[in-house]
Design an enzyme around this catalytic site. Structure first.
Site, PDB file in Angstrom:
ATOM      1  N   GLU A   1       0.768  -1.252   0.000  1.00  0.00           N
ATOM      2  CA  GLU A   1       0.000   0.000   0.000  1.00  0.00           C
ATOM      3  C   GLU A   1       0.798   1.300   0.000  1.00  0.00           C
ATOM      4  OE1 GLU A   1      -2.784  -0.027   3.229  1.00  0.00           O
ATOM      5  OE2 GLU A   1      -4.062  -1.496   2.274  1.00  0.00           O
TER       6      GLU A   1
ATOM      7  N   GLU B   1      -6.127  -8.385   1.537  1.00  0.00           N
ATOM      8  CA  GLU B   1      -6.757  -7.931   2.791  1.00  0.00           C
ATOM      9  C   GLU B   1      -8.222  -7.609   2.527  1.00  0.00           C
ATOM     10  OE1 GLU B   1      -4.885  -4.728   5.059  1.00  0.00           O
ATOM     11  OE2 GLU B   1      -2.907  -5.474   4.459  1.00  0.00           O
TER      12      GLU B   1
HETATM   13  C1  BG6 Z   1      -4.521  -1.675   5.544  1.00  0.00           C
HETATM   14  C2  BG6 Z   1      -3.196  -2.075   6.096  1.00  0.00           C
HETATM   15  O1  BG6 Z   1      -4.389  -0.381   5.075  1.00  0.00           O
HETATM   16  O2  BG6 Z   1      -5.606  -1.573   6.391  1.00  0.00           O
HETATM   17  C3  BG6 Z   1      -3.248  -2.774   7.434  1.00  0.00           C
HETATM   18  O3  BG6 Z   1      -2.448  -2.805   5.183  1.00  0.00           O
HETATM   19  C4  BG6 Z   1      -4.285  -2.075   8.301  1.00  0.00           C
HETATM   20  O4  BG6 Z   1      -1.973  -2.779   7.984  1.00  0.00           O
HETATM   21  C5  BG6 Z   1      -5.624  -2.257   7.635  1.00  0.00           C
HETATM   22  O5  BG6 Z   1      -4.320  -2.485   9.618  1.00  0.00           O
HETATM   23  C6  BG6 Z   1      -6.788  -1.720   8.426  1.00  0.00           C
HETATM   24  O6  BG6 Z   1      -6.572  -0.382   8.733  1.00  0.00           O
HETATM   25  P1  BG6 Z   1      -6.833   0.178  10.189  1.00  0.00           P
HETATM   26  O7  BG6 Z   1      -6.434   1.604  10.129  1.00  0.00           O
HETATM   27  O8  BG6 Z   1      -8.275   0.002  10.440  1.00  0.00           O
HETATM   28  O9  BG6 Z   1      -5.983  -0.664  11.090  1.00  0.00           O
END
Ligand code: BG6
Length: 478
Positions: free
Chosen positions: A170, A383
């Site tokens: 990202e 993810e």
């Molecule tokens: C993604 C990242 O942007 O989102 C993760 O790769 C991150 O590392 C995930 O934890 C969720 O984001 P957040 O801010 O809710 O933890």
């Protein structure tokens, strides 16, 4: 949303996984010779994170990985996406390696393989060694060279056992928040420096892909080994069908998607945006070999991290229809890029407690749009997940909203496959509850709860058992 049809759309070699990142899960921040990362330093500065939370201990996965991998095996996980902490391997970012750090990842990989769980390694999930930040971080070409050295060390030590690799996680977030909004380290608001830093990330990626090809040529990576890049996938839609909103939405696509995907999938920047950036800021500056490096090192797959869509509206002061053609009328300086369009809320949409729109179809729509632009690329959904404060009812964690969320997104992945998208795996974020960078431990994503008042004891949530059923039916029961 819940479907229990018995036939599965998912191919038999589809990988059902889960994801994490070193800083968010490992803890052991100074254990056994690890050097500090920019996140260790940044999160210790007052006011940078929710209630001063940090990853010093996190889920203590560094010490408890065997227990965690046993839980993964119990859930039936077929793959586990994790990142390597660069300063755990190279405390100074380059130079002498830390034997204990190498041993940790080697043991983790062996433990996963013992249960038949395929490791998927991310080389960079934001925890740059502080020693490299001190010499300029991603703004310095020395960091690019150090990244190549680090990547080679990882291939050398783990390449014999690991097929699936990605270089970066990202750019939109670590460059966007590191150099444009200042909410992540190095905490700057300087587009010029950010654009150049981002360029160096793409060159570091290209060099790491090139090195990977060398290892493949020498058969030092398992047959079928692949290297990819992981990006935010955030489809944009105009809030109305007015020409101004549509033009603003195109600008959001160009700046936030194409700028970040084109270099790794086409080996070049979108020409009009490059023109705008160079006219406005004089960057990115190219070294003589950069163009060829980008062109010659296209990666094997794209990892998409999908959480939400963004609705876009025009900024009335900007005429994007002009800028969209050549970039020459670009007012990057005046509007700082960000002001070229606005993110807006759609009152008809459903949002999480953190104001992220819940839009499962966007997973399919986003991949279709990427296929239209880049052709038939392989996708891993690296993810996807729901961040929430999970309720505890009579000692049980009943996370039905998470099950609904994931179920809807698996429907969307199935629909993408039915429409000819080459989707190879699904990695919900996250396997166990871990640190949310700026939100601390209150924003939970995992299938496994961590009791922070009781020695970090692990406890299976309702979604754990649900995901077990998804995997064992290859996605037919969801
Ligand atoms: C993604 C990242 O942007 O989102 C993760 O790769 C991150 O590392 C995930 O934890 C969720 O984001 P957040 O801010 O809710 O933890």
């Amino acid at each position: 949303m819940m479907s229990d049809n018995k036939t599965s759309t998912f191919p038999s070699d589809f990988l059902w996984g889960a994801a994490s990142a070193a800083y968010q899960v490992e803890g052991g921040h100074d254990a056994d010779g690890k050097g500090p990362s920019i996140w260790d330093v940044f999160s210790h500065q007052p006011g940078t994170t929710h209630e001063g939370t940090n990853g010093d201990i996190a889920a203590d996965h560094y010490h408890r990985f065997k227990e965690d991998v046993a839980l993964m095996a119990e859930a039936g996980l077929q793959s586990y996406r994790f990142s390597i902490s660069w300063p755990r391997l190279l405390p100074e970012g380059r130079g002498t390696a830390n034997a204990a750090g190498i041993q940790f990842y080697s043991d983790l990989i062996d433990e996963l393989l013992k249960y038949g769980i395929k490791p998927m390694i991310t080389l960079y999930h934001w925890d740059l060694p502080q020693a490299l930040q001190d010499i300029g971080g991603w703004e310095s070409r020395e960091t690019v060279d150090a990244f190549e050295q680090y990547a080679r060390l990882c291939y050398e030590k783990f390449g014999d056992r690991v097929e699936l690799w990605s270089t970066f996680n990202e750019t939109l977030i670590f460059i966007g928040m590191g150099y444009f909004t200042g909410a992540h380290p190095p905490g700057l608001r300087n587009p010029k420096r950010g654009i150049q830093a981002c360029h160096h990330v793409f060159i570091a990626h290209a060099k790491a892909v090139k090195a990977f090809r060398d290892y493949q040529a020498e058969n030092r990576i398992p047959a079928g080994g692949q290297i990819g890049f992981v990006n935010v996938m955030q489809p944009h839609d105009p809030i109305t069908d007015s020409p101004a909103d549509i033009a603003a939405c195109k600008m959001a696509d160009d700046l936030l998607t194409h700028w970040l995907y084109d270099p790794v999938l086409k080996g070049e920047y979108p020409a009009h945006i490059l023109n705008m950036a160079q006219l406005t800021w004089g960057v990115p500056e190219f070294a003589p070999e950069d163009e060829d490096l980008l062109k010659e090192n296209i990666c094997d797959f794209i990892g998409v991290n999908y959480y939400k869509r963004e609705w876009i509206a025009a900024n009335p002061d900007v005429d994007n229809t002009q800028i969209n053609t050549t970039g020459e009328k670009g007012s990057g300086k005046e509007f700082g890029f960000k002001g070229l369009f606005k993110f807006v809320r759609n009152p008809e949409s459903t949002y999480t407690d953190w104001d992220w729109e819940i839009y499962p179809e966007g997973l399919c729509v986003g991949m279709m749009r990427l296929k239209d632009r880049y052709g038939d690329i392989p996708f891993y959904i690296t993810e996807n997940g729901l961040g929430a404060k999970d309720p505890i009812v009579d000692g049980e964690i009943v996370d039905d909203p998470r099950i609904d969320y994931l179920s809807g997104h698996i429907d969307a992945a199935a629909s993408a496959i039915e429409q000819g998208i080459n989707v190879r795996g699904y990695y919900p974020w996250s396997f166990i509850d871990l640190l949310s960078w700026l939100n601390g431990y209150q924003k939970q994503y995992g299938f496994v709860y961590i009791d922070r008042d009781n020695d970090l004891a692990r406890k299976r949530k309702k979604s754990f058992y649900w995901y077990q059923g998804v995997i064992s039916s290859n996605g037919a029961i969801r």
